[in-house]
Design an enzyme around this catalytic site. Structure first.
Site, PDB file in Angstrom:
ATOM      1  N   CYS A  89      14.201 -15.388   3.667  1.00 52.98           N
ATOM      2  CA  CYS A  89      14.107 -14.023   3.786  1.00 52.98           C
ATOM      3  C   CYS A  89      14.889 -13.306   4.795  1.00 52.98           C
ATOM      4  CB  CYS A  89      12.608 -13.426   3.922  1.00 52.98           C
ATOM      5  SG  CYS A  89      11.556 -14.249   2.630  1.00 52.98           S
ATOM      6  N   CYS A 117      14.308  33.106   7.814  1.00 54.16           N
ATOM      7  CA  CYS A 117      15.408  33.476   6.529  1.00 54.16           C
ATOM      8  C   CYS A 117      15.873  31.869   6.240  1.00 54.16           C
ATOM      9  CB  CYS A 117      16.455  34.065   6.928  1.00 54.16           C
ATOM     10  SG  CYS A 117      17.645  33.583   8.004  1.00 54.16           S
ATOM     11  N   CYS A 124      17.747  29.506   8.219  1.00 51.96           N
ATOM     12  CA  CYS A 124      16.934  28.768   9.333  1.00 51.96           C
ATOM     13  C   CYS A 124      16.593  27.505   8.956  1.00 51.96           C
ATOM     14  CB  CYS A 124      15.706  29.733   9.705  1.00 51.96           C
ATOM     15  SG  CYS A 124      15.959  31.278  10.510  1.00 51.96           S
ATOM     16  N   ASP A 143       0.015   9.017 -25.929  1.00 51.45           N
ATOM     17  CA  ASP A 143      -0.608   7.885 -26.295  1.00 51.45           C
ATOM     18  C   ASP A 143      -1.813   8.285 -27.291  1.00 51.45           C
ATOM     19  OD1 ASP A 143      -1.614   4.997 -26.143  1.00 51.45           O
ATOM     20  OD2 ASP A 143      -3.214   6.015 -24.881  1.00 51.45           O
ATOM     21  N   ASP A 154      -3.359   7.246 -20.428  1.00 48.69           N
ATOM     22  CA  ASP A 154      -4.444   7.091 -19.414  1.00 48.69           C
ATOM     23  C   ASP A 154      -4.693   5.923 -19.003  1.00 48.69           C
ATOM     24  OD1 ASP A 154      -5.348   6.324 -22.076  1.00 48.69           O
ATOM     25  OD2 ASP A 154      -7.377   6.926 -21.293  1.00 48.69           O
ATOM     26  N   ASP A 207      -0.132   2.104 -20.053  1.00 43.07           N
ATOM     27  CA  ASP A 207       0.832   3.193 -20.512  1.00 43.07           C
ATOM     28  C   ASP A 207       1.526   3.566 -19.309  1.00 43.07           C
ATOM     29  OD1 ASP A 207      -0.327   4.119 -22.870  1.00 43.07           O
ATOM     30  OD2 ASP A 207      -2.118   5.267 -21.852  1.00 43.07           O
TER      31      ASP A 207
END
Length: 820
Positions: free
Chosen positions: A18, A79, A82, A504, A702, A706
């Site tokens: 790794c 503004c 800024c 769904d 839900d 999904d």
């Protein structure tokens, strides 16, 4: 000087290989000159490279860099220019991935590499750019918008007091200067009384007091910004007022330096400009405070104290001292201090501020309650399950804050323009003065002064900077109170462009609590035995259909045997053994793949599907035996939601794993034309992508299955009562659990984007139209010159109009009611 190394904390490293992969990924980033990775500390030390590119490279390699977010409060933002300067200053700090500044909330969000870019260094960078900064998370409430809103009334009061002092000092100046022109006889009376020079001297003293007192903030902020080569709105005001004051001072004390025709004073212009701009800023601060009302209302839901059982007694403690497992005693009318589970007692709880639902929800033992909601007439004992930052209320506040602080793609246009706007205005003012001096009629110097100051004052880009963020703040805040949470602010703009909303079916268009409606067994089969065997398998499944079958078996008094070797076949059903018998429960595909002919059950299944029910085929020991039917009742408002969406010009689709016959029956009942049926969980993404041919797609779901489709859609909309995985995959969360909120979300998005376009149209149109007028474009037509006083009034009014227009969004209402 050698650049300081950047230290990264890296996830997912587990071995020496790794380390090598991470080092190679870092070394490939342009600009990285050195990269060393330590597995023991899970850190990398490197020099060079851009944080954004480094993070992206590590993500691609599968070893993401840990990152966190810092919120800063920024003072002195006036503004849009800024905003760009502070963002560039923060982004230049080593270890910063991205910096976003919100003018409306006066806050900055800085995404940084974990462990890098200390807060003190970020604050120093902002201060070096000329803006005082502080750690916005270093406060009890832990939320930026709410604290900003709390500061705004005090800021508005302070500005109003300054404006009042400036007005008292300026009023005599205006009387002496303008009265001589507006009222017959005043000019002569001044000449015969105190004399014009004495009049000018009085005006000089009073105006100097205005600039040195209430107007000092413009000079202290604007002139240093100008010297740094980064002029802002304060620079424009400072230059304009000093030009009017300086010219008038010369005319008063050294008139010989000016041509006789140009000897006039404009002290009243300097005084009135300061007064009007201070008044405008006070009104802005007051309006900005109102834009954060939604966040403050959520913060105010946090109960300050809680009553808990301790040592056999009831004691009152600070709510911040609650710990998971504490048992709270919630009396009638109490605000529940934190999330928990009811142990005993019955009551109804008002959850309106969290869900938008006005009807209190019944609660009894085993039910979950949410911190911040209000108990009704019953007493409850509640065990705390989440406290502090882990509560649902805290999460909602974080969602709303994140949305309010987001930058929409449309903001990019504003940022590009404001990056050069103030320097361009300064250049235009110089050209205006030069043009009047070279080409203008006598008194050319007077005309040049009036035109130059008017250009400086009228072109302040306050309205441009406020146009987008204030609409986002008000819109997302009001959306939260209606039960619509935008987890990402840019979903507001994306949802406005959606042309297809795909639902769904189970748990979204339906109530998600199906019931067994039919059990059609073939001749000679025992219905009770079949139901018992099927329930034995389904008892090991979490699917809603399984729950319906198990509930039906229990209702008939059947005691299911234990099932062995139960295996879920995605998109098909279950298989296993019950009492030594091989049992298959699912669709025709499951039976066919197991070598069982489903033909004897097809007529039964077809008839069930024709009635809008979901067939479940059963085979035992290789023989088809029965077709069960399960129906999931539609949500009461489902038809109204579909109709409303279609009336809004949006196509509605349904994506489901149900059979085509069942799906089309339900779709016809709801008025849905586009149906994707018999879709496996992994096929929902492809179904969403196929719908993209019709335009951008929002997907509403839900469940865990999904989540990929929610992530793949242009906008993912999760039902708040659904799974955490679905919610985390979505950009919009319907916290109320109402699908009617889908139409509300779309309506809110359209209204907010329309509001933003109105604001931007006004802000840009105002400058495009009035800068030429301020420069004197109408002089050749009708001899009119725009007074710097009118320029200051117009500039202040433009910002207040933008804020007032955004505040209209607070009146947004639901467009689909529950049960409609």
């Amino acid at each position: 000087m050698t650049a300081q190394p950047t230290i990264l904390r890296i996830d997912n490293m587990s071995c020496a290989s790794c380390v090598g992969r991470v080092e190679r990924a870092l070394a490939a980033v342009p600009g990285v000159t050195e990269a060393q990775v330590n597995l023991a500390t899970e850190a990398a030390t490197l020099r060079g490279g851009q944080p954004g590119e480094i993070v992206a490279a590590l993500d691609r390699a599968g070893y993401p860099a840990r990152r966190d977010r810092v919120r800063l409060g920024i003072d002195g933002l006036s503004c849009a220019s800024c905003v760009g300067r502070v963002e560039r200053a923060l982004a230049a700090v080593p270890g910063v991935i991205e910096a976003r500044v919100n003018l409306a909330t006066a806050t900055a969000e800085v995404d940084r590499l974990a462990g890098g870019a200390p807060v003190a260094e970020l604050i120093a960078a902002a201060q070096a750019a000329g803006y005082a900064a502080r750690d916005a998370d270093d406060r009890p409430s832990g939320n930026g918008a709410g604290a900003t809103g709390d500061r705004k009334p005090a800021e508005a009061g302070q500005l109003m007091r300054r404006a009042g002092v400036a007005a008292v000092l300026t009023l005599p100046v205006v009387g002496l200067a303008m009265g001589a022109h507006a009222i017959p006889g005043v000019h002569a009376a001044i000449a015969q009384g105190i004399g014009h020079w004495t009049s000018w001297l009085i005006q000089f003293v009073l105006t100097t007091l205005v600039l040195a007192g209430p107007g000092r903030i413009f000079l202290m902020r604007g002139l240093p910004a100008l010297w740094r080569g980064a002029p802002d709105m304060n620079s424009l005001v400072a230059l304009g007022t000093l030009a009017a004051w300086g010219y008038s001072t010369v005319a008063t004390f050294a008139p010989g330096l000016l041509p006789e025709s140009a000897r006039a004073v404009y002290f009243e212009a300097a005084g009135v400009i300061v007064t009007l701009i201070l008044l405008g800023r006070a009104l802005e601060a007051r309006a900005k405070g109102r834009t954060g009302a939604a966040i403050r209302a959520l913060v105010d839901l946090q109960a300050p104290v809680a009553r808990i059982e301790r040592g056999g007694e009831t004691v009152e403690i600070d709510a911040g001292a609650l710990r998971p497992g504490d048992v709270m005693l919630v009396r009638p009318g109490d605000r529940i201090a934190t999330d928990g589970e009811v142990i005993s007692g019955e009551s109804r709880v008002d959850e309106a501020m969290l869900t938008g639902e006005p009807v209190p929800v019944a609660k009894r033992a085993g039910d979950a309650v949410t911190g911040g909601t209000v108990n009704g007439n019953g007493a409850l004992r509640v065990r705390a399950t989440a406290v502090g930052a882990e509560t649902r209320l805290a999460e909602i506040i974080r969602m709303v804050e994140a949305a309010q602080g987001a930058k929409l793609p449309i903001q990019g246009l504003v940022d590009r323009i404001t990056a050069w706007f103030v320097p361009a205005v300064l250049g235009l003012a110089v050209l205006t003065v030069a043009a009047w001096l070279l080409l203008g009629p006598a008194p050319a110097l007077t005309h040049a002064l009036v035109a130059g100051v008017s250009v400086l004052i009228i072109a302040c880009p306050c309205a441009m900077g406020l146009a987008v963020p204030v609409s986002i703040m008000v819109g997302t805040g009001r959306a939260a109170s209606l039960g619509v949470l935008f987890r990402r602010g840019d979903a507001l703009q994306a949802l406005d462009g959606v042309r297809v909303v795909a639902f769904d079916k189970t748990g979204t268009l339906t109530q998600g609590r199906p019931a067994l409606t039919d059990l059609d067994a073939l001749a000679g089969q025992d219905e009770a035995a079949i139901l018992a065997d099927v329930a034995a398998l389904e008892a090991q499944s979490e699917h809603p259909i399984a729950a319906a079958i198990v509930a039906a078996a229990r209702a008939r008094g059947l005691a299911p045997q234990g099932a062995e070797g139960v295996e879920a076949v995605p998109g098909r059903g279950l298989k296993g053994r019950v009492g030594g018998r091989a049992v298959l429960v699912g669709n025709a595909r499951l039976l066919s793949e197991a070598g069982v002919d489903p033909a004897p059950l097809e007529d039964l299944a077809r008839a069930q599907a024709g009635r809008g029910r979901t067939p479940v085929l059963v085979a035992i020991d290789g023989a088809p035996v029965a077709a069960l039917a399960v129906a999931d009742p539609l949500r009461p408002e489902a038809r109204a939601v579909v109709g409303t969406l279609r009336s809004m010009g949006v196509e509605v689709a349904m994506i489901t794993g149900d059979s085509r016959v069942t799906a089309r029956t339900i779709a016809a009942e709801l008025g849905i034309d586009l149906v994707e049926a018999e879709v496996l969980p992994e096929g929902k993404v492809a179904a969403v992508q196929a719908l993209r041919d019709r335009g951008p797609v929002a997907f509403v779901g839900d469940g865990i299955n999904d989540a990929p489709a929610l992530a793949a859609a242009d906008v993912g909309i999760a039902i708040g009562s659904g799974t955490e995985v679905a919610i985390e995959s979505a950009e919009v969360v319907l916290s109320s659990g109402r699908i009617g909120a889908v139409a509300d979300a779309l309506s809110i998005s359209r209204r907010v984007m329309r509001n933003i376009r109105q604001n931007l149209g006004w802000a840009f149109g105002y400058n495009i139209a009035l800068i030429p007028v301020a420069a004197g474009a109408l002089y050749a037509v009708n001899g009119m010159m725009l007074s710097p006083v009118l320029a200051a009034a117009a500039m202040s009014v433009s910002s207040v109009l933008v804020l007032t227009n955004a505040l209209r969004l607070r009146g947004m209402q639901r467009i689909v009611e529950e049960g409609s």
